[in-house]
Design a protein around this motif. Structure first.
Motif, PDB file in Angstrom:
ATOM      1  N   VAL A  49       0.725  -1.425  -0.052  1.00  0.00           N
ATOM      2  CA  VAL A  49       0.029  -0.226   0.009  1.00  0.00           C
ATOM      3  C   VAL A  49       0.864   1.312   0.046  1.00  0.00           C
ATOM      4  O   VAL A  49       0.558   2.191  -0.713  1.00  0.00           O
ATOM      5  CB  VAL A  49      -0.865   0.058   1.280  1.00  0.00           C
ATOM      6  CG1 VAL A  49      -1.802   1.323   1.187  1.00  0.00           C
ATOM      7  CG2 VAL A  49      -1.847  -1.319   1.232  1.00  0.00           C
ATOM      8  N   ALA A  50       1.911   1.307   0.802  1.00  0.00           N
ATOM      9  CA  ALA A  50       2.848   2.280   0.938  1.00  0.00           C
ATOM     10  C   ALA A  50       3.590   2.616  -0.447  1.00  0.00           C
ATOM     11  O   ALA A  50       3.427   3.656  -1.012  1.00  0.00           O
ATOM     12  CB  ALA A  50       4.290   2.137   1.993  1.00  0.00           C
ATOM     13  N   VAL A 120      -7.701   7.172   2.673  1.00  0.00           N
ATOM     14  CA  VAL A 120      -8.027   5.626   3.083  1.00  0.00           C
ATOM     15  C   VAL A 120      -6.964   4.797   3.241  1.00  0.00           C
ATOM     16  O   VAL A 120      -7.129   4.254   4.120  1.00  0.00           O
ATOM     17  CB  VAL A 120      -8.909   5.243   1.745  1.00  0.00           C
ATOM     18  CG1 VAL A 120      -9.156   3.590   1.726  1.00  0.00           C
ATOM     19  CG2 VAL A 120     -10.257   6.175   1.719  1.00  0.00           C
ATOM     20  N   HIS A 121      -6.010   5.054   2.329  1.00  0.00           N
ATOM     21  CA  HIS A 121      -4.833   4.127   2.633  1.00  0.00           C
ATOM     22  C   HIS A 121      -4.159   4.241   3.544  1.00  0.00           C
ATOM     23  O   HIS A 121      -3.598   3.502   3.964  1.00  0.00           O
ATOM     24  CB  HIS A 121      -3.785   4.285   1.064  1.00  0.00           C
ATOM     25  CG  HIS A 121      -4.392   3.730  -0.007  1.00  0.00           C
ATOM     26  ND1 HIS A 121      -5.083   2.466  -0.031  1.00  0.00           N
ATOM     27  CD2 HIS A 121      -4.578   3.996  -1.261  1.00  0.00           C
ATOM     28  CE1 HIS A 121      -5.587   2.208  -1.056  1.00  0.00           C
ATOM     29  NE2 HIS A 121      -5.232   2.875  -2.072  1.00  0.00           N
ATOM     30  N   THR A 122      -3.937   5.676   4.199  1.00  0.00           N
ATOM     31  CA  THR A 122      -3.252   5.680   5.461  1.00  0.00           C
ATOM     32  C   THR A 122      -4.140   4.846   6.437  1.00  0.00           C
ATOM     33  O   THR A 122      -3.592   4.169   7.362  1.00  0.00           O
ATOM     34  CB  THR A 122      -3.495   7.125   6.028  1.00  0.00           C
ATOM     35  OG1 THR A 122      -2.386   8.151   5.167  1.00  0.00           O
ATOM     36  CG2 THR A 122      -3.134   7.213   7.405  1.00  0.00           C
ATOM     37  N   GLN A 123      -5.401   4.679   6.558  1.00  0.00           N
ATOM     38  CA  GLN A 123      -6.190   3.895   7.466  1.00  0.00           C
ATOM     39  C   GLN A 123      -5.974   2.298   7.079  1.00  0.00           C
ATOM     40  O   GLN A 123      -5.854   1.602   7.716  1.00  0.00           O
ATOM     41  CB  GLN A 123      -7.547   4.131   7.287  1.00  0.00           C
ATOM     42  CG  GLN A 123      -7.909   5.526   7.976  1.00  0.00           C
ATOM     43  CD  GLN A 123      -9.277   5.805   7.831  1.00  0.00           C
ATOM     44  OE1 GLN A 123     -10.239   5.487   8.981  1.00  0.00           O
ATOM     45  NE2 GLN A 123      -9.860   6.573   6.890  1.00  0.00           N
ATOM     46  N   ASP A 124      -5.834   2.090   5.796  1.00  0.00           N
ATOM     47  CA  ASP A 124      -5.484   0.654   5.479  1.00  0.00           C
ATOM     48  C   ASP A 124      -4.108   0.317   6.223  1.00  0.00           C
ATOM     49  O   ASP A 124      -4.134  -0.986   6.320  1.00  0.00           O
ATOM     50  CB  ASP A 124      -5.233   0.651   3.778  1.00  0.00           C
ATOM     51  CG  ASP A 124      -6.790   0.656   3.218  1.00  0.00           C
ATOM     52  OD1 ASP A 124      -7.721   0.358   3.736  1.00  0.00           O
ATOM     53  OD2 ASP A 124      -6.711   1.239   1.990  1.00  0.00           O
ATOM     54  N   ILE A 125      -3.389   0.970   6.134  1.00  0.00           N
ATOM     55  CA  ILE A 125      -2.004   0.748   6.655  1.00  0.00           C
ATOM     56  C   ILE A 125      -2.196   0.678   8.451  1.00  0.00           C
ATOM     57  O   ILE A 125      -1.673  -0.118   9.081  1.00  0.00           O
ATOM     58  CB  ILE A 125      -0.890   1.648   6.292  1.00  0.00           C
ATOM     59  CG1 ILE A 125      -0.495   1.381   4.762  1.00  0.00           C
ATOM     60  CG2 ILE A 125       0.412   1.661   7.223  1.00  0.00           C
ATOM     61  CD1 ILE A 125       0.328   2.675   4.325  1.00  0.00           C
ATOM     62  N   CYS A 126      -2.795   1.743   8.704  1.00  0.00           N
ATOM     63  CA  CYS A 126      -2.354   2.104  10.413  1.00  0.00           C
ATOM     64  C   CYS A 126      -3.377   1.296  11.248  1.00  0.00           C
ATOM     65  O   CYS A 126      -3.079   0.900  12.474  1.00  0.00           O
ATOM     66  CB  CYS A 126      -2.604   3.774  10.662  1.00  0.00           C
ATOM     67  SG  CYS A 126      -1.197   4.571   9.847  1.00  0.00           S
ATOM     68  N   VAL A 127      -4.742   0.984  10.582  1.00  0.00           N
ATOM     69  CA  VAL A 127      -5.768   0.428  11.508  1.00  0.00           C
ATOM     70  C   VAL A 127      -5.083  -0.985  11.830  1.00  0.00           C
ATOM     71  O   VAL A 127      -5.214  -1.432  13.155  1.00  0.00           O
ATOM     72  CB  VAL A 127      -7.246   0.432  10.838  1.00  0.00           C
ATOM     73  CG1 VAL A 127      -8.213  -0.576  11.448  1.00  0.00           C
ATOM     74  CG2 VAL A 127      -7.962   1.746  10.645  1.00  0.00           C
ATOM     75  N   PRO A 128      -4.680  -1.913  11.120  1.00  0.00           N
ATOM     76  CA  PRO A 128      -4.329  -3.137  11.484  1.00  0.00           C
ATOM     77  C   PRO A 128      -2.978  -3.015  12.297  1.00  0.00           C
ATOM     78  O   PRO A 128      -2.681  -3.966  12.985  1.00  0.00           O
ATOM     79  CB  PRO A 128      -4.122  -3.762  10.094  1.00  0.00           C
ATOM     80  CG  PRO A 128      -3.857  -2.777   9.035  1.00  0.00           C
ATOM     81  CD  PRO A 128      -4.596  -1.852   9.596  1.00  0.00           C
TER      82      PRO A 128
END
Length: 221
Positions: A49-50, A120-128
């Motif tokens: 994602v990054a 959105v992708h920041t959350q894709d990375i940080c939530v998990p």
């Protein structure tokens, strides 16, 4: 009043720049295990994602070989090009930081698509990972992160109203209401939460349900 139309180009770019810089700081501090963790995007690691976020200005010539390889599946081309990007962790962080101040977009997209991507992708990375990205200190004219997420959510909804090709199926029978922004959408049973988490739900991430309040099982309907 629609945040999508009220937000100016300068405000949108301010938030894109600020969020890219903030995420780069988070990524720089991750260890090997975190970089290899599954993101909220199915089949994508945090690293992938990054890497994808560093390709925000990729042109048609950059993507054509991947489109040919994947039978012109846009989603598969994006995923495979990100996974194959020949960049290590430090290079990915440097590439993301180098995009701060850049005013280019990929072909055929508005400036609101990079805003959706970074939020959105920041959350894709940080939530998990159980991490939060500190909100960049707003200026008197920039608006908050919640305001930016509301503008991004309006863009997601607009893209889904296209007559031929839409992004994804939207939830039915629910009303989404932000607790930190003047934003709501839909009709039906009430689901509330932070604007960034509502944006995550509109982007089709099932993990958003755990971050919201109300009959969240209806988001899958």
């Amino acid at each position: 009043m629609s945040p999508e139309t009220d937000f100016t180009a300068d405000q949108i770019w301010w938030h894109i720049d600020a969020e890219r810089a903030a995420l780069a700081d988070v990524l720089e501090g991750l260890d090997d295990d975190a970089w290899s963790t599954d993101s909220l995007c199915a089949g994508w690691r945090v690293r992938d994602v990054a890497a994808h976020l560093t390709m925000a200005t990729a042109g048609t010539a950059d993507m054509l070989p991947w489109l040919l390889r994947t039978g012109f599946s846009f989603d598969k081309a994006i995923r495979e090009s990100a996974i194959a990007l020949p960049a290590d962790r430090a290079e990915i962080v440097d590439r993301l930081r180098a995009l701060v101040g850049c005013r280019r977009t990929a072909p055929f997209v508005s400036i609101r698509e990079p805003l959706i991507d970074i939020l959105v992708h920041t959350q894709d990375i940080c939530v998990p990972l159980g991490r939060e990205v500190p909100e960049p200190a707003p200026t008197p004219t920039s608006g908050s992160r919640a305001d930016a997420a509301a503008a991004a959510a309006d863009r997601v909804l607009a893209l889904n109203r296209r007559p031929v090709v839409s992004l994804r199926r939207l939830p039915r029978g629910v009303q989404l209401v932000a607790v930190d922004a003047d934003w709501s959408w839909g009709r039906g049973e009430l689901i509330t939460g932070a604007m960034t988490h509502l944006l995550l739900a509109l982007a089709g991430r099932r993990a958003a349900a755990a971050l919201l309040s109300g009959p969240v099982h209806l988001l899958d309907r």
